[in-house]
Motif scaffolding. Sequence first.
Motif, PDB file in Angstrom:
ATOM      1  N   SER B  55      52.436  45.357  55.020  1.00  0.00           N
ATOM      2  CA  SER B  55      52.859  43.907  54.876  1.00  0.00           C
ATOM      3  C   SER B  55      54.279  43.743  55.432  1.00  0.00           C
ATOM      4  O   SER B  55      55.091  44.856  55.587  1.00  0.00           O
ATOM      5  CB  SER B  55      52.756  43.158  53.690  1.00  0.00           C
ATOM      6  OG  SER B  55      53.408  43.991  52.654  1.00  0.00           O
ATOM      7  N   VAL B  56      54.338  42.369  56.148  1.00  0.00           N
ATOM      8  CA  VAL B  56      55.754  42.229  56.748  1.00  0.00           C
ATOM      9  C   VAL B  56      56.309  41.210  56.024  1.00  0.00           C
ATOM     10  O   VAL B  56      55.953  40.691  54.925  1.00  0.00           O
ATOM     11  CB  VAL B  56      55.439  41.468  58.114  1.00  0.00           C
ATOM     12  CG1 VAL B  56      54.821  42.687  58.993  1.00  0.00           C
ATOM     13  CG2 VAL B  56      54.591  40.298  58.177  1.00  0.00           C
ATOM     14  N   PHE B  89      54.690  40.420  64.094  1.00  0.00           N
ATOM     15  CA  PHE B  89      53.929  41.234  63.251  1.00  0.00           C
ATOM     16  C   PHE B  89      53.950  42.913  64.025  1.00  0.00           C
ATOM     17  O   PHE B  89      53.635  43.780  63.209  1.00  0.00           O
ATOM     18  CB  PHE B  89      52.500  40.851  63.247  1.00  0.00           C
ATOM     19  CG  PHE B  89      52.486  39.552  62.562  1.00  0.00           C
ATOM     20  CD1 PHE B  89      52.246  38.248  63.187  1.00  0.00           C
ATOM     21  CD2 PHE B  89      52.760  39.510  61.160  1.00  0.00           C
ATOM     22  CE1 PHE B  89      52.410  37.267  62.662  1.00  0.00           C
ATOM     23  CE2 PHE B  89      52.681  37.983  60.533  1.00  0.00           C
ATOM     24  CZ  PHE B  89      52.495  37.080  61.231  1.00  0.00           C
ATOM     25  N   LYS B 199      50.838  49.261  61.454  1.00  0.00           N
ATOM     26  CA  LYS B 199      50.342  47.894  61.137  1.00  0.00           C
ATOM     27  C   LYS B 199      48.899  47.833  60.929  1.00  0.00           C
ATOM     28  O   LYS B 199      47.934  48.719  61.680  1.00  0.00           O
ATOM     29  CB  LYS B 199      50.703  46.875  62.385  1.00  0.00           C
ATOM     30  CG  LYS B 199      52.276  46.845  62.678  1.00  0.00           C
ATOM     31  CD  LYS B 199      53.220  46.430  61.656  1.00  0.00           C
ATOM     32  CE  LYS B 199      54.590  46.497  61.455  1.00  0.00           C
ATOM     33  NZ  LYS B 199      55.089  46.228  62.779  1.00  0.00           N
ATOM     34  N   THR B 250      48.999  43.769  57.259  1.00  0.00           N
ATOM     35  CA  THR B 250      50.126  43.024  57.814  1.00  0.00           C
ATOM     36  C   THR B 250      49.663  41.691  58.191  1.00  0.00           C
ATOM     37  O   THR B 250      50.251  40.679  57.903  1.00  0.00           O
ATOM     38  CB  THR B 250      50.466  43.657  59.369  1.00  0.00           C
ATOM     39  OG1 THR B 250      50.557  45.201  59.232  1.00  0.00           O
ATOM     40  CG2 THR B 250      51.380  43.003  60.255  1.00  0.00           C
ATOM     41  N   CYS B 283      49.264  35.812  56.357  1.00  0.00           N
ATOM     42  CA  CYS B 283      49.900  36.960  55.725  1.00  0.00           C
ATOM     43  C   CYS B 283      49.416  37.324  54.155  1.00  0.00           C
ATOM     44  O   CYS B 283      49.817  38.460  53.636  1.00  0.00           O
ATOM     45  CB  CYS B 283      51.453  36.940  55.778  1.00  0.00           C
ATOM     46  SG  CYS B 283      52.308  36.623  57.372  1.00  0.00           S
TER      47      CYS B 283
END
Lengths: 341, 330
Positions: B55-56, B89, B199, B250, B283
Amino acid sequence: MTTITNKTKPTETAISLFILAILLLIAWTIIAIQYDYDMTKFGFITDGPIDTPKKQQPAEAQFISKLMPKGFKNISRQESYNSQNLYEKINGKAPFYTETGFKSLKCQRFASSSDENLIFEAYLFDMSTARNAFAVYSVQKRADATDIPCDGFSYKTDNSIYFCTGRFYCEMVGFALSPVLVKAMTEAAVDFISANRSDTQIEELELFPKENFVSGSVKFYPSDAFGYDGFKDIFSCHYEIQGETVTVFLSKRESPTQAKQMADGYFKFVINNGGTVKKAQKEILNGKVMDFYDTTEIIFSAGNFTGGVHEAQDQTAAENIAVLLLEKLNKLSGGDSNAKR
Amino acid sequence: MPKDNNNLDRRRFIIRTAKAGAAIAAAGVASAMLYDKDGPAPGDGKKLVTVPDFSVPERQGQTISIVKGSERVKTVNRAIDLLGGIERFVQKGDTVVIKPNVAFATPAFLGATTNPQLIAEVVRLCYCRGGAKQVIVTDNPINDPVSCFTISGIGKAATAAGAKVMLPEGKFFENASVKDGKLIKDWPIFYDPLAKADKLIGISPVKDHERSGASMSMKNFYGLMGGRRNIFHQHIHTIITEISMLFKPTLVILDGTKSMMHNGPTGGAVSDLRDTNTLIASCDVVAADAFGCSLLDMKVSDLPYITMAEKAGCGISDYESLKPIMANLS
C-alpha cells in the motif's frame, strides 16, 4: 528335584504370531497414511462427499461428442469432472450442482470447420435424475430466454443454448455473438434431446393440465417458494385464461400426511401474513381459498400432492384451473382431497 | 513327579502380568507422544514467507474515485488521475505486479474475467507514465492456466502491451500464514511474483457469485492462493477476509462497465451482464467492494465479508466517509 519347564503349545505360538502380524500390519498402515499428506488418496476429504470416480463407460464418453453440430470439429480434449474436482472447472458454482445430485460433468470445445472463430464449449452435467436436472435448469433460466421447440426443456440466448433431458443438464456456451453459431448449436441440441428422450419423466409436470398452459413457464423452487420456508421442491407454471395469467403450483411429497402438513403450513403462513379465508365459488374448494391483499391464494392436498394457485388477480380463473388440477389429483389418488385442505 | 509342568506358579504369573502391563503402558505412552490432535498440516515444513505490504501512504480525499462511462480506456485513465495519477502509485524503476481475474477459459465478452483492454491500458500507464522497469501480469487460475490466459485474451493483451505473463508453477509457491488467522496457516501462496514486486495492482470485474454473493476486488486475490483452496469455500467469508489481511495492494481497479448480475462466477450468457458503466479505482479494497456491491443491487449487509474485513482492519466500508471523487464521462 522337580524341573519345571515352561513349554508353550504350538497352537499358542501360532496364535501369538498371528496377533503380532495383525499389529504390525496396523502399525504399517498408520505410518503409511500419516506420512502421505495427500489425504485424498485414502478417501479422506474435507470438502464434500466421497465420490470415487467410476470407470468411464464407453457410452457416456460418447455423449458429449453427440453435441457436435454438422460441419464442426472438436478442438479440445474431453474433460471429465466428478464431485471432488468439479470446482476446478466451475469454481464457486460447484456446490450448486454437488448439492443437487450432481454425478459428473463432461466438457469439450468445438469449432466450425469453415470458420474457426465460431467456437463453443459444451458442458454436459449428469445430475443423476430428471428431477435434479430440471432443478438446475430451471433455477438458472435467463430472463431473456427464447424457448426452443423440442421434446425436452430448452432455451437459447444471444450466444448460448441451455437444455435438460432425462438426467442431463447441458450448457452450450458460444464464444462469439453469432446467429450462425446459435443456429448450429440449436440443431445439435434438438438432435441430442430427441436421441436421449428419457422415460424418467417428472410426475408433477405430467399432471399440470394442458389447456391454456403457457409453454416454457415451468419453474422449480428447491426451497423457499413464494417466501415460505416450508415450501420445498415446488413446481410452478403459468396459465393464460381470458387475458389473465394464473400461477399454479404442485409438489409431490413422500406421503399424504406430508402433503397435508405442507398444505396446512402454507395456509397458516398466508393467514399469519395478512391473508383471510374467503368463500369459494366452487364447493370442492371450500376452506381452501384465501384473499391475500386482493389476490387469490388457493392451497390443497390430494394424496401425496400439495398444490394450489398463487397470487391470482381473478378468483374465477384461479378456481377454474385449481379444480381441474384437484380433480386430476383426486382421480390419481383414488379419493377426495383432505377435508380441511 | 512329571518333568514337564505347564502350570504357572504364583510368582511366574505375577512376573508375566507385570511384563504384559509394562508392555501395554509403554505402547500407551508411545501413542500419546506420537498423537497429533491437529492432524497433518497443509504445509510441508517450508519456512514461512511474509507478504510485503504494497500500500501507498494515504492522501485525504484521494482514496477512492468512481467514474461513469462505457469506454474502459477513458474511465480507467480518469479514475487513476483523480487519485493523483499513476505516478502516485508507480515510480521509475518499479516492478509492478498486476493481478487480474483470469479464473476461467472464456472469452472476454462474457465478463467472467478481467477485460484485456483494461489490463493493456494499465500496463501501458505503468510503463509510459509510471516509468516501471517491469510489469508482470499473473494469476493462479483453477482452470488450466494456458487456456485461461489464451481464451480470455489477457495473455495476448498483456504481452502486446509489454508485460511479462507469469504462469503458476510449483516452484513459485511458498507457505504463508495470516497472524491470528483461522484458515490461512502455513498455506501455499503464489509468492514468486510478489517477491519481485514493488507494487501490486488488482484489476477485477464486478460479478455475482454463487457462494460468496459477489466477486470483486477482495475476492480477486483468492487467485494468489495455492493448494486445494476449494476447501475454504465452506468458510467463504472468513477466507476472503483473511486474504484481505494477507495481501495489501497498492491500488485496486474494479471494473463495473458490465457487471455480471446472475449466474456468477461463470456466467455464460451475455444476458447475465448489465451495462452498469462504472469504474472504481481505490486504495481501499473494502471501500471498493462496498461501493461495487451497489452495482449488483446489493447492500453491504448482503456481503458479510465486507464487514468482517473492516473489523479486521482491512479498510472502511463506509466509502462515503472517504469522500469519493466522482466523474462522469458518459
